[in-house]
Scaffold this motif. Sequence first.
Motif, PDB file in Angstrom:
ATOM      1  N   ILE A  22       0.833  -1.215   0.000  1.00 34.01           N
ATOM      2  CA  ILE A  22       0.000   0.000   0.000  1.00 34.01           C
ATOM      3  C   ILE A  22       0.865   1.261   0.000  1.00 34.01           C
ATOM      4  N   LEU A  23       2.070   1.180   0.558  1.00 36.14           N
ATOM      5  CA  LEU A  23       2.954   2.351   0.593  1.00 36.14           C
ATOM      6  C   LEU A  23       3.598   2.623  -0.767  1.00 36.14           C
ATOM      7  N   ARG A  24       3.491   1.675  -1.683  1.00 36.79           N
ATOM      8  CA  ARG A  24       4.027   1.859  -3.035  1.00 36.79           C
ATOM      9  C   ARG A  24       2.898   1.985  -4.050  1.00 36.79           C
ATOM     10  N   LEU A  69       0.346  12.519   8.216  1.00 38.26           N
ATOM     11  CA  LEU A  69      -0.082  11.127   8.103  1.00 38.26           C
ATOM     12  C   LEU A  69      -0.982  10.997   6.879  1.00 38.26           C
ATOM     13  N   SER A  70      -0.573  10.156   5.945  1.00 35.53           N
ATOM     14  CA  SER A  70      -1.376   9.935   4.746  1.00 35.53           C
ATOM     15  C   SER A  70      -2.243   8.694   4.941  1.00 35.53           C
ATOM     16  N   CYS A 118       9.953   9.167   9.121  1.00 29.99           N
ATOM     17  CA  CYS A 118       8.634   8.740   8.659  1.00 29.99           C
ATOM     18  C   CYS A 118       8.066   7.746   9.658  1.00 29.99           C
ATOM     19  N   LEU A 119       6.791   7.904   9.969  1.00 26.85           N
ATOM     20  CA  LEU A 119       6.139   6.991  10.905  1.00 26.85           C
ATOM     21  C   LEU A 119       6.126   5.558  10.384  1.00 26.85           C
ATOM     22  N   HIS A 165       3.793  10.174  -0.367  1.00 29.29           N
ATOM     23  CA  HIS A 165       3.120   8.959   0.115  1.00 29.29           C
ATOM     24  C   HIS A 165       1.931   8.615  -0.781  1.00 29.29           C
ATOM     25  N   LEU A 166       1.145   9.610  -1.119  1.00 25.80           N
ATOM     26  CA  LEU A 166      -0.055   9.371  -1.928  1.00 25.80           C
ATOM     27  C   LEU A 166       0.288   8.897  -3.337  1.00 25.80           C
ATOM     28  N   ASN A 167       1.548   9.104  -3.736  1.00 22.17           N
ATOM     29  CA  ASN A 167       2.011   8.664  -5.053  1.00 22.17           C
ATOM     30  C   ASN A 167       2.910   7.435  -4.972  1.00 22.17           C
ATOM     31  N   GLY A 168       2.953   6.794  -3.808  1.00 20.69           N
ATOM     32  CA  GLY A 168       3.737   5.574  -3.643  1.00 20.69           C
ATOM     33  C   GLY A 168       5.233   5.793  -3.547  1.00 20.69           C
ATOM     34  N   ILE A 169       5.631   7.000  -3.151  1.00 19.38           N
ATOM     35  CA  ILE A 169       7.057   7.350  -3.068  1.00 19.38           C
ATOM     36  C   ILE A 169       7.457   7.530  -1.604  1.00 19.38           C
ATOM     37  N   MET A 170       8.590   6.938  -1.220  1.00 22.57           N
ATOM     38  CA  MET A 170       9.114   7.099   0.133  1.00 22.57           C
ATOM     39  C   MET A 170      10.184   8.194   0.132  1.00 22.57           C
TER      40      MET A 170
END
Length: 193
Positions: A22-24, A69-70, A118-119, A165-170
């Motif tokens: 989900i994070l990606r 927090l996203s 990052c959390l 985050h919303l675009n899957g980028i760390m």
Amino acid sequence: MSKFNKGYLITMDDIVREGSDILRTVTEPVSIPPTEEDKDEMAAMLQFLKNSQDPELSKKYKLRAGVGLSANQIGLNKRMFAAYFSDDQGQSREYALYNPKIISHSEAMIYLPESEGCLSVDRSIQGFVPRYEKVQVKAYDGEGNELRLRFKGYEAIVMQHEMDHLNGIMFYDHINKEHPYKLPTGVTISSLY
């Protein structure tokens, strides 16, 4: 039905950790105006940030302090995030943004000398994360009103971190892999502190 209703207390157990798909994921837009469920989830996310910055509550519930927090950080494939921090004058600022999008940015860049945290990341990652010094964001509030917001400095860094985050980028995707403390060439870049 989401478990993150208005009274739900998000803890670190609810935070998705790096390695999770989900994070990606590039998150899905939410309906405008947002649904009651979206608003309840957003309220829970914002409350988590406030609790995480409260010394007593963060100790009681073992929360790591966070400023953003996203939705995908709590496992929701939704294009929304909450942010809570103090501005340059020490005033508390809170944002609940739905379908946010950066519509313009400065050429100049900045970075946090101690890197970003990052959390969803439990390890320390060193290196410079170059960010635009100023960004303009278009988003919607909980009533479905269009917002156009300008951010600079630390606030701009927070917004870009959550948008990523919303675009899957760390955040560490932006760090130079061979030379973590090397900054991009050809742009004006300065340390925030």
